[in-house]
Scaffold this motif. Structure first.
Motif, PDB file in Angstrom:
ATOM      1  N   ASP A 303       0.743  -1.041  -0.082  1.00 37.06           N
ATOM      2  CA  ASP A 303      -0.129  -0.097  -0.237  1.00 37.06           C
ATOM      3  C   ASP A 303       1.037   1.396   0.109  1.00 37.06           C
ATOM      4  OD1 ASP A 303      -1.984   1.659   0.512  1.00 37.06           O
ATOM      5  OD2 ASP A 303      -2.499   1.166   1.922  1.00 37.06           O
ATOM      6  N   LYS A 304       1.546   1.706  -1.324  1.00 39.29           N
ATOM      7  CA  LYS A 304       2.815   3.090  -0.999  1.00 39.29           C
ATOM      8  C   LYS A 304       1.665   3.829  -1.060  1.00 39.29           C
ATOM      9  CE  LYS A 304       5.614   5.308  -4.307  1.00 39.29           C
ATOM     10  NZ  LYS A 304       5.791   4.618  -5.558  1.00 39.29           N
ATOM     11  N   GLU A 305       1.018   4.471  -1.559  1.00 36.83           N
ATOM     12  CA  GLU A 305      -0.663   5.482  -1.252  1.00 36.83           C
ATOM     13  C   GLU A 305      -0.760   5.583   0.094  1.00 36.83           C
ATOM     14  OE1 GLU A 305      -3.703   5.307  -4.039  1.00 36.83           O
ATOM     15  OE2 GLU A 305      -2.484   5.266  -5.751  1.00 36.83           O
ATOM     16  N   GLY A 306      -0.833   4.457   0.816  1.00 34.09           N
ATOM     17  CA  GLY A 306      -1.756   4.381   2.370  1.00 34.09           C
ATOM     18  C   GLY A 306      -0.210   5.222   2.770  1.00 34.09           C
ATOM     19  N   ALA A 307       1.233   4.523   2.428  1.00 36.79           N
ATOM     20  CA  ALA A 307       2.569   4.827   3.383  1.00 36.79           C
ATOM     21  C   ALA A 307       2.508   6.400   3.120  1.00 36.79           C
ATOM     22  CB  ALA A 307       3.416   4.392   2.765  1.00 36.79           C
ATOM     23  N   LEU A 308       2.413   6.980   1.801  1.00 32.71           N
ATOM     24  CA  LEU A 308       2.490   8.092   1.356  1.00 32.71           C
ATOM     25  C   LEU A 308       1.840   9.250   2.393  1.00 32.71           C
ATOM     26  CD1 LEU A 308       3.558   8.117  -2.603  1.00 32.71           C
ATOM     27  CD2 LEU A 308       4.750   8.799  -0.410  1.00 32.71           C
ATOM     28  N   GLU A 309       0.114   9.108   2.104  1.00 36.25           N
ATOM     29  CA  GLU A 309      -0.321   9.436   3.065  1.00 36.25           C
ATOM     30  C   GLU A 309       0.095  10.151   4.667  1.00 36.25           C
ATOM     31  OE1 GLU A 309      -4.060   7.850   3.523  1.00 36.25           O
ATOM     32  OE2 GLU A 309      -4.453   7.765   1.026  1.00 36.25           O
ATOM     33  N   LEU A 310       0.648   9.193   5.655  1.00 34.91           N
ATOM     34  CA  LEU A 310       1.031   8.842   6.988  1.00 34.91           C
ATOM     35  C   LEU A 310       2.604   9.885   7.193  1.00 34.91           C
ATOM     36  CD1 LEU A 310       0.174   5.323   8.179  1.00 34.91           C
ATOM     37  CD2 LEU A 310      -0.412   8.216   9.138  1.00 34.91           C
ATOM     38  N   PHE A 311       3.295   9.903   5.387  1.00 37.50           N
ATOM     39  CA  PHE A 311       4.942   9.998   5.295  1.00 37.50           C
ATOM     40  C   PHE A 311       5.309  11.157   4.945  1.00 37.50           C
ATOM     41  CE2 PHE A 311       9.497   9.807   4.137  1.00 37.50           C
ATOM     42  CZ  PHE A 311      10.294   9.484   4.891  1.00 37.50           C
ATOM     43  N   ASP A 312       4.324  12.094   5.746  1.00 34.15           N
ATOM     44  CA  ASP A 312       4.278  13.641   6.011  1.00 34.15           C
ATOM     45  C   ASP A 312       5.270  14.452   6.268  1.00 34.15           C
ATOM     46  OD1 ASP A 312       3.667  13.964   8.688  1.00 34.15           O
ATOM     47  OD2 ASP A 312       1.983  14.488   7.888  1.00 34.15           O
ATOM     48  N   ASN A 313       5.884  15.568   6.514  1.00 31.27           N
ATOM     49  CA  ASN A 313       6.780  16.736   6.484  1.00 31.27           C
ATOM     50  C   ASN A 313       6.667  16.091   8.230  1.00 31.27           C
ATOM     51  OD1 ASN A 313       7.670  17.339   4.179  1.00 31.27           O
ATOM     52  ND2 ASN A 313       6.302  19.048   4.227  1.00 31.27           N
ATOM     53  N   ASP A 314       5.796  16.544   8.562  1.00 29.97           N
ATOM     54  CA  ASP A 314       6.091  16.471  10.244  1.00 29.97           C
ATOM     55  C   ASP A 314       6.590  14.965  11.029  1.00 29.97           C
ATOM     56  OD1 ASP A 314       4.980  18.570  10.945  1.00 29.97           O
ATOM     57  OD2 ASP A 314       3.407  17.766  11.175  1.00 29.97           O
ATOM     58  N   LEU A 315       6.268  13.994  10.230  1.00 30.15           N
ATOM     59  CA  LEU A 315       6.360  12.571  10.439  1.00 30.15           C
ATOM     60  C   LEU A 315       8.079  12.506   9.818  1.00 30.15           C
ATOM     61  CD1 LEU A 315       5.693   9.300  11.444  1.00 30.15           C
ATOM     62  CD2 LEU A 315       5.211   8.827   9.643  1.00 30.15           C
ATOM     63  N   ARG A 316       8.307  12.683   8.734  1.00 31.84           N
ATOM     64  CA  ARG A 316       9.730  12.766   8.338  1.00 31.84           C
ATOM     65  C   ARG A 316      11.340  13.119   9.359  1.00 31.84           C
ATOM     66  NH1 ARG A 316      10.450  12.303   2.042  1.00 31.84           N
ATOM     67  NH2 ARG A 316       8.660  12.092   1.595  1.00 31.84           N
ATOM     68  N   LYS A 317      10.401  14.575   9.474  1.00 28.50           N
ATOM     69  CA  LYS A 317      11.591  15.301  10.526  1.00 28.50           C
ATOM     70  C   LYS A 317      11.771  14.827  11.879  1.00 28.50           C
ATOM     71  CE  LYS A 317       9.878  20.012   9.017  1.00 28.50           C
ATOM     72  NZ  LYS A 317       9.558  22.054   9.685  1.00 28.50           N
ATOM     73  N   TYR A 318      10.639  13.714  12.694  1.00 29.89           N
ATOM     74  CA  TYR A 318      10.029  13.509  13.398  1.00 29.89           C
ATOM     75  C   TYR A 318      11.762  11.788  13.227  1.00 29.89           C
ATOM     76  CZ  TYR A 318       9.080   9.730  17.301  1.00 29.89           C
ATOM     77  OH  TYR A 318       8.834   8.963  18.843  1.00 29.89           O
ATOM     78  N   ILE A 319      11.192  11.388  12.867  1.00 28.99           N
ATOM     79  CA  ILE A 319      12.049  10.306  11.584  1.00 28.99           C
ATOM     80  C   ILE A 319      13.755  10.761  12.029  1.00 28.99           C
ATOM     81  CG2 ILE A 319      12.393   8.467  10.480  1.00 28.99           C
ATOM     82  CD1 ILE A 319       9.818   8.060  10.083  1.00 28.99           C
ATOM     83  N   GLU A 320      14.073  11.902  11.687  1.00 34.79           N
ATOM     84  CA  GLU A 320      14.989  12.279  11.452  1.00 34.79           C
ATOM     85  C   GLU A 320      15.636  12.130  12.345  1.00 34.79           C
ATOM     86  OE1 GLU A 320      17.434  12.091   8.957  1.00 34.79           O
ATOM     87  OE2 GLU A 320      15.898  11.690   7.389  1.00 34.79           O
ATOM     88  N   GLN A 321      14.846  13.176  13.502  1.00 30.61           N
ATOM     89  CA  GLN A 321      15.436  13.578  14.676  1.00 30.61           C
ATOM     90  C   GLN A 321      15.612  12.741  15.733  1.00 30.61           C
ATOM     91  OE1 GLN A 321      12.181  15.247  16.763  1.00 30.61           O
ATOM     92  NE2 GLN A 321      13.523  15.709  19.089  1.00 30.61           N
TER      93      GLN A 321
END
Length: 407
Positions: A303-321
């Motif tokens: 479910d690539k589209e479903g993953a992209l819905e969640l993988f927004d900028n806020d979640l990216r920043k959290y993961i990088e942090q």
């Protein structure tokens, strides 16, 4: 433009610090001396600029130094009262620096949890759930802060230097604030403080089970045991769970995470989707962690589209942090590289980088799990499969001995 923004932020931070320093000094002096608030304002206005700024700077510095002392004192209180209650030492964290016991000696590693200044984690005694003590362990931090304030209080009457008196007042004021924030039962950002947990655990057996199991799992995973190798009873979920209670919701989260480690992705996805649907009353940290796992699971289930819905900028920043301290974030980025970016080379590089830093991580069981899952994602030839199988079977005797020791 970026330089200008940095300068503005620095100036704003400095001014804010001065205001906070003056406010803390004012509250402390009014509360613990004969000085009234109007008298403080009058003295401040009549003082020279340098003297006023010095008082503000001393107040701000004293607050920072007081916090640096009081947070370890608070966690030490949990440690001492935990040991006296029969708990075993697991880890002692101040900010991101964590002291652990590994291989019979103490080591320092880096680990961070959002919105926490410290944490003392222990493993409960081997007793039936209803007999495991929780009062002293939870109240120990508040008790230690009370003792610290009482010990410093006489210095108000022994000192005659105004700046030293101000520093002592700020220390006492900071200590009292910590006592109130931790000693008055309340929920802060959805999570219960020490007093709230202390009272809740007396009558809520589901929450108590969540705390006890979480502590036992933490001890095992810190010693290199993967969730799939832990006793199954640690992952049993009661029929009814309050999703707004962090201790209770940790039970279904742990069960779903074990299914991830077992590579039962369809089952784990269903469980994490249910958790995410009930995120309304959860603490923000849990919501982010559930979203991270759902990105991974949706990708693994196509479910690539479903993953992209969640993988927004806020979640990216959290993961990088947190990727340098939590290996699960590297696993998620590896999956993103493979299934969203179609960049196998980057996925392999992420895996190799994590593998080279494996010993740096605090939660050794988690990093071993994540490396295994990443190998499963990217391994294509027989050589990689052989390496994976050898890794999976390595240290089976050690697994059994650690489980017996920690559980």
């Amino acid at each position: 433009m970026d330089i200008l923004k940095s300068i503005v932020k620095m100036i704003a931070g400095l001014l804010g610090g001065i205001v906070i320093g003056l406010l803390i000094a004012a509250l402390g002096l009014v509360g613990f001396t004969d000085t009234s608030f109007p008298e403080f304002i009058e003295d401040l206005l009549s003082a020279g600029f340098a003297e006023s700024m010095g008082a503000a700077g001393i107040g701000m510095l004293a607050f920072v130094v007081s916090s640096l002392f009081l947070i370890p004192i608070h966690e030490a209180g949990h440690l001492v009262c935990g040991l006296l209650s029969g708990y075993g030492f697991v880890s002692f964290r101040i900010f991101s620096y964590t002291v652990i016991k590994a291989g019979g000696r103490l080591r320092i590693k880096r680990f961070a949890v959002a919105n926490t200044g410290g944490q003392c984690l222990m493993t409960p005694p081997a007793l039936p759930l209803e007999e495991i003590p929780t009062m002293s362990y939870n109240f120990g931090g508040v008790l230690a802060n009370i003792v610290a304030v009482l010990l410093v209080l006489p210095m108000l009457y022994l000192c005659d230097n105004p700046f030293l008196i101000e520093s002592v007042v700020v220390f006492i004021f900071t200590g009292i604030m910590m006592i109130l924030f931790n000693g008055i039962p309340m929920r802060i950002s959805g999570a219960g403080n020490d007093a709230y947990n202390m009272l809740s655990l007396r009558k809520n057996m589901v929450a108590k089970l969540g705390m006890v199991n979480a502590l036992r799992m933490n001890a095992l995973i810190q010693n290199g045991i993967r969730p799939k190798d832990m006793p199954g009873e640690l992952f049993e979920v009661p029929d009814a769970v309050d999703y707004g209670n962090p201790l209770e919701v940790s039970l279904p989260m742990a069960a779903a995470s074990r299914h991830v480690d077992e590579m039962r992705y369809d089952e784990a996805k269903v469980e994490f989707e249910e958790l995410y649907e009930n995120r309304g009353g959860m603490i923000g940290l849990y919501v982010k962690e559930i979203a991270c796992e759902l990105v991974f699971l949706r990708l693994m289930c196509g479910d690539k589209e479903g993953a992209l819905e969640l993988f927004d900028n806020d979640l990216r920043k959290y993961i990088e942090q947190f990727r340098k301290m939590m290996s699960s974030k590297e696993r998620i980025l590896c999956a993103v590289s493979l299934f969203i970016d179609n960049d196998r080379a980057r996925a392999v590089a992420i895996y190799e980088n994590l593998s080279s830093r494996e010993d740096d991580y605090l939660l050794q069981g988690e990093v071993r799990s994540d490396l295994a899952l990443m190998r499963e994602m990217i391994a294509k030839d027989n050589e990689c499969d052989s390496e994976k199988n050898a890794y999976e079977h390595r240290g089976s005797e050690r697994i059994r001995s650690v489980v017996a020791e920690c559980y």
